[in-house]
Design a protein around this motif. Structure first.
Motif, PDB file in Angstrom:
ATOM      1  N   VAL A   1     -33.199  23.237 -20.784  1.00 37.02           N
ATOM      2  CA  VAL A   1     -32.208  23.937 -21.608  1.00 37.02           C
ATOM      3  C   VAL A   1     -32.630  23.962 -23.076  1.00 37.02           C
ATOM      4  N   ARG A   2     -33.252  22.894 -23.553  1.00 39.78           N
ATOM      5  CA  ARG A   2     -33.729  22.904 -24.942  1.00 39.78           C
ATOM      6  C   ARG A   2     -34.772  24.009 -25.143  1.00 39.78           C
ATOM      7  N   THR A   3     -35.670  24.161 -24.180  1.00 39.34           N
ATOM      8  CA  THR A   3     -36.661  25.239 -24.265  1.00 39.34           C
ATOM      9  C   THR A   3     -35.992  26.602 -24.209  1.00 39.34           C
ATOM     10  N   PHE A   4     -35.038  26.774 -23.295  1.00 43.22           N
ATOM     11  CA  PHE A   4     -34.321  28.039 -23.197  1.00 43.22           C
ATOM     12  C   PHE A   4     -33.548  28.341 -24.479  1.00 43.22           C
ATOM     13  N   LEU A   5     -33.022  27.295 -25.117  1.00 44.09           N
ATOM     14  CA  LEU A   5     -32.264  27.487 -26.354  1.00 44.09           C
ATOM     15  C   LEU A   5     -33.171  28.075 -27.441  1.00 44.09           C
ATOM     16  N   TRP A   6     -34.379  27.563 -27.569  1.00 44.24           N
ATOM     17  CA  TRP A   6     -35.317  28.088 -28.561  1.00 44.24           C
ATOM     18  C   TRP A   6     -35.648  29.558 -28.252  1.00 44.24           C
ATOM     19  N   ALA A   7     -35.930  29.831 -26.977  1.00 47.33           N
ATOM     20  CA  ALA A   7     -36.284  31.201 -26.585  1.00 47.33           C
ATOM     21  C   ALA A   7     -35.131  32.164 -26.872  1.00 47.33           C
ATOM     22  N   TRP A   8     -33.934  31.760 -26.520  1.00 51.43           N
ATOM     23  CA  TRP A   8     -32.750  32.609 -26.703  1.00 51.43           C
ATOM     24  C   TRP A   8     -32.470  32.829 -28.180  1.00 51.43           C
ATOM     25  N   LEU A   9     -32.511  31.753 -28.975  1.00 50.91           N
ATOM     26  CA  LEU A   9     -32.220  31.872 -30.402  1.00 50.91           C
ATOM     27  C   LEU A   9     -33.261  32.721 -31.117  1.00 50.91           C
ATOM     28  N   SER A  10     -34.515  32.566 -30.742  1.00 51.44           N
ATOM     29  CA  SER A  10     -35.554  33.359 -31.398  1.00 51.44           C
ATOM     30  C   SER A  10     -35.308  34.854 -31.195  1.00 51.44           C
ATOM     31  N   ALA A  11     -35.021  35.251 -29.966  1.00 51.69           N
ATOM     32  CA  ALA A  11     -34.780  36.670 -29.693  1.00 51.69           C
ATOM     33  C   ALA A  11     -33.492  37.159 -30.345  1.00 51.69           C
ATOM     34  N   ARG A  12     -32.400  36.433 -30.160  1.00 50.14           N
ATOM     35  CA  ARG A  12     -31.104  36.891 -30.673  1.00 50.14           C
ATOM     36  C   ARG A  12     -31.068  36.903 -32.206  1.00 50.14           C
ATOM     37  N   SER A  13     -31.789  35.990 -32.848  1.00 51.72           N
ATOM     38  CA  SER A  13     -31.788  35.966 -34.315  1.00 51.72           C
ATOM     39  C   SER A  13     -32.478  37.192 -34.898  1.00 51.72           C
ATOM     40  N   GLN A  14     -33.291  37.865 -34.090  1.00 55.59           N
ATOM     41  CA  GLN A  14     -33.967  39.090 -34.522  1.00 55.59           C
ATOM     42  C   GLN A  14     -33.259  40.345 -33.997  1.00 55.59           C
ATOM     43  N   GLY A  15     -32.055  40.164 -33.459  1.00 54.66           N
ATOM     44  CA  GLY A  15     -31.325  41.283 -32.888  1.00 54.66           C
ATOM     45  C   GLY A  15     -31.945  41.787 -31.606  1.00 54.66           C
ATOM     46  N   GLY A  16     -32.705  40.907 -30.925  1.00 48.02           N
ATOM     47  CA  GLY A  16     -33.446  41.308 -29.750  1.00 48.02           C
ATOM     48  C   GLY A  16     -32.716  41.107 -28.437  1.00 48.02           C
ATOM     49  N   GLN A  17     -33.403  41.481 -27.372  1.00 49.53           N
ATOM     50  CA  GLN A  17     -32.879  41.341 -26.024  1.00 49.53           C
ATOM     51  C   GLN A  17     -33.437  40.084 -25.354  1.00 49.53           C
ATOM     52  N   VAL A  18     -32.709  39.628 -24.344  1.00 47.45           N
ATOM     53  CA  VAL A  18     -33.137  38.474 -23.551  1.00 47.45           C
ATOM     54  C   VAL A  18     -33.087  38.853 -22.082  1.00 47.45           C
ATOM     55  N   ILE A  19     -34.166  38.579 -21.369  1.00 44.09           N
ATOM     56  CA  ILE A  19     -34.251  38.829 -19.929  1.00 44.09           C
ATOM     57  C   ILE A  19     -34.172  37.485 -19.201  1.00 44.09           C
ATOM     58  N   LEU A  20     -33.461  37.463 -18.098  1.00 45.18           N
ATOM     59  CA  LEU A  20     -33.452  36.282 -17.228  1.00 45.18           C
ATOM     60  C   LEU A  20     -34.283  36.599 -15.991  1.00 45.18           C
ATOM     61  N   ARG A  21     -35.343  35.816 -15.790  1.00 41.35           N
ATOM     62  CA  ARG A  21     -36.258  36.046 -14.679  1.00 41.35           C
ATOM     63  C   ARG A  21     -36.417  34.763 -13.875  1.00 41.35           C
ATOM     64  N   VAL A  22     -36.132  34.837 -12.587  1.00 41.68           N
ATOM     65  CA  VAL A  22     -36.281  33.684 -11.699  1.00 41.68           C
ATOM     66  C   VAL A  22     -37.687  33.697 -11.117  1.00 41.68           C
ATOM     67  N   GLU A  23     -38.474  32.678 -11.418  1.00 42.18           N
ATOM     68  CA  GLU A  23     -39.864  32.613 -10.964  1.00 42.18           C
ATOM     69  C   GLU A  23     -39.930  31.756  -9.696  1.00 42.18           C
ATOM     70  N   ASP A  24     -39.789  32.425  -8.560  1.00 37.59           N
ATOM     71  CA  ASP A  24     -39.627  31.743  -7.279  1.00 37.59           C
ATOM     72  C   ASP A  24     -40.777  32.002  -6.305  1.00 37.59           C
ATOM     73  N   LEU A  25     -41.976  32.274  -6.825  1.00 38.08           N
ATOM     74  CA  LEU A  25     -43.094  32.577  -5.941  1.00 38.08           C
ATOM     75  C   LEU A  25     -43.733  31.331  -5.338  1.00 38.08           C
ATOM     76  N   ASP A  26     -43.481  30.167  -5.925  1.00 43.58           N
ATOM     77  CA  ASP A  26     -44.029  28.915  -5.382  1.00 43.58           C
ATOM     78  C   ASP A  26     -43.135  28.460  -4.234  1.00 43.58           C
ATOM     79  N   THR A  27     -43.208  29.204  -3.122  1.00 45.09           N
ATOM     80  CA  THR A  27     -42.259  29.071  -2.009  1.00 45.09           C
ATOM     81  C   THR A  27     -42.068  27.650  -1.494  1.00 45.09           C
ATOM     82  N   PRO A  28     -43.122  26.844  -1.295  1.00 45.15           N
ATOM     83  CA  PRO A  28     -42.912  25.498  -0.745  1.00 45.15           C
ATOM     84  C   PRO A  28     -42.035  24.608  -1.623  1.00 45.15           C
ATOM     85  N   ARG A  29     -41.977  24.885  -2.935  1.00 43.33           N
ATOM     86  CA  ARG A  29     -41.228  24.033  -3.843  1.00 43.33           C
ATOM     87  C   ARG A  29     -39.841  24.572  -4.174  1.00 43.33           C
TER      88      ARG A  29
END
Length: 298
Positions: A20-48
């Motif tokens: 969440v701390r990492t996500f907070l930095w990513a979200w704040l960086s984009a939103r502070s510039q009036g930017g967009q944020v995409i949510l992407r689930v990276e689920d290709l590592d099927t066994p895990r």
């Protein structure tokens, strides 16, 4: 140009305060510039991938006060897109028949932890069926400016060599899938954990191979245990679901994570932190999750 950032959780376990701390930095960086944020689930590592984690993860992010633009992107639903990206690399990749054991046996020195052993190029002239496809990597440093750690210079050829981009044309490796998605979704900045700095050099090589401009990068110092390792299942008390179950309010969690980041103390929401955000303010040190720090959350 519109700034586009992204949150890219992997459903291999519950969200914890480090994620969440990492996500907070990513979200704040984009939103502070009036930017967009995409949510992407990276689920290709099927066994895990753990069943049922994705909806809980999304619910926890919303509960914490994060939002995003558009629908949630799920990598496992985009295999045709990855195959198209792989085909664009024709002439720059080759089939490889080497197993991990083969590669390890060819090393002159042992590798520990998460460090990938260097591939010696055994199959560069191989034309038969393989178990993976590798990108041809030429010698020379890949240089980029990191928003946290400054100038970086990594020679991929000497560190990991030709790296895997796909198991089959329709089954991409992590590096290719991430680059293909960032390009397709117009991502202009990538903010993620500092353990992925070596991956950045490989992904820049893939951007070049696809003749596209890479995004800007900022790598967040991780939250680690007292042993210096990344947070894992043994840190159950650091999971958002556990803290939420104890009745800890989301504003307390976000406020503490903001404090650890150099953005000031006190209960907070992501939105109210936008005016405080600056890459010049954030901490450059990893956070060691001591019992006192956990107690400060609740």
């Amino acid at each position: 140009m519109t700034v586009v950032g992204r949150l890219a959780p992997s459903p291999t376990g519950s969200l914890h305060v480090g994620n969440v701390r990492t996500f907070l930095w990513a979200w704040l960086s984009a939103r502070s510039q009036g930017g967009q944020v995409i949510l992407r689930v990276e689920d290709l590592d099927t066994p895990r991938v753990r069943e049922g984690v994705v909806p809980k993860m999304i619910d926890d992010l919303r509960w914490l006060g994060f939002d995003w633009d558009g629908d949630v992107v799920v990598q496992s639903q985009r295999r045709e897109h990855y195959q198209a990206a792989f085909e664009l690399l024709a002439g720059k990749t080759y089939p490889c028949k080497c197993t991990r054991g083969d590669i390890a046996a060819a090393q002159s020195a042992p590798h520990e932890g998460d460090v990938d052993p260097r591939y010696p190029g055994t199959c560069r002239d191989f034309n038969g069926p393989g178990i993976a496809w590798r990108l041809r990597v030429e010698p020379g440093a890949v240089e980029f400016e990191d928003r946290v750690f400054g100038p970086q210079s990594i020679d991929v050829a000497s560190t990991v060599g030709d790296f895997v981009v796909a198991k089959t044309p329709e089954q991409p490796a992590y590096q290719l899938a991430v680059v293909a998605d960032d390009l397709a979704q117009g991502v202009t900045e990538v903010v993620r954990g500092d353990d992925l700095i070596p991956s950045t050099a490989r992904q820049i090589l893939l951007h070049r191979a696809l003749r596209r401009q890479p995004p800007a990068y900022g790598h967040v110092p991780l939250v680690v245990g007292t042993d210096g390792k990344r947070l894992a299942k043994r840190f159950g008390d650091a999971q958002i679901a556990v803290l939420r179950g104890r009745g800890v309010p989301p504003e307390r969690i976000i406020g503490v994570l903001a404090d650890w980041s150099g953005l000031g103390a006190g209960d907070a929401t992501p939105s109210c932190l936008v005016p405080k955000w600056s890459w010049d303010r954030v901490s450059r040190e990893r956070i060691v999750l001591t019992s006192d720090r956990l107690d400060a959350i609740g």
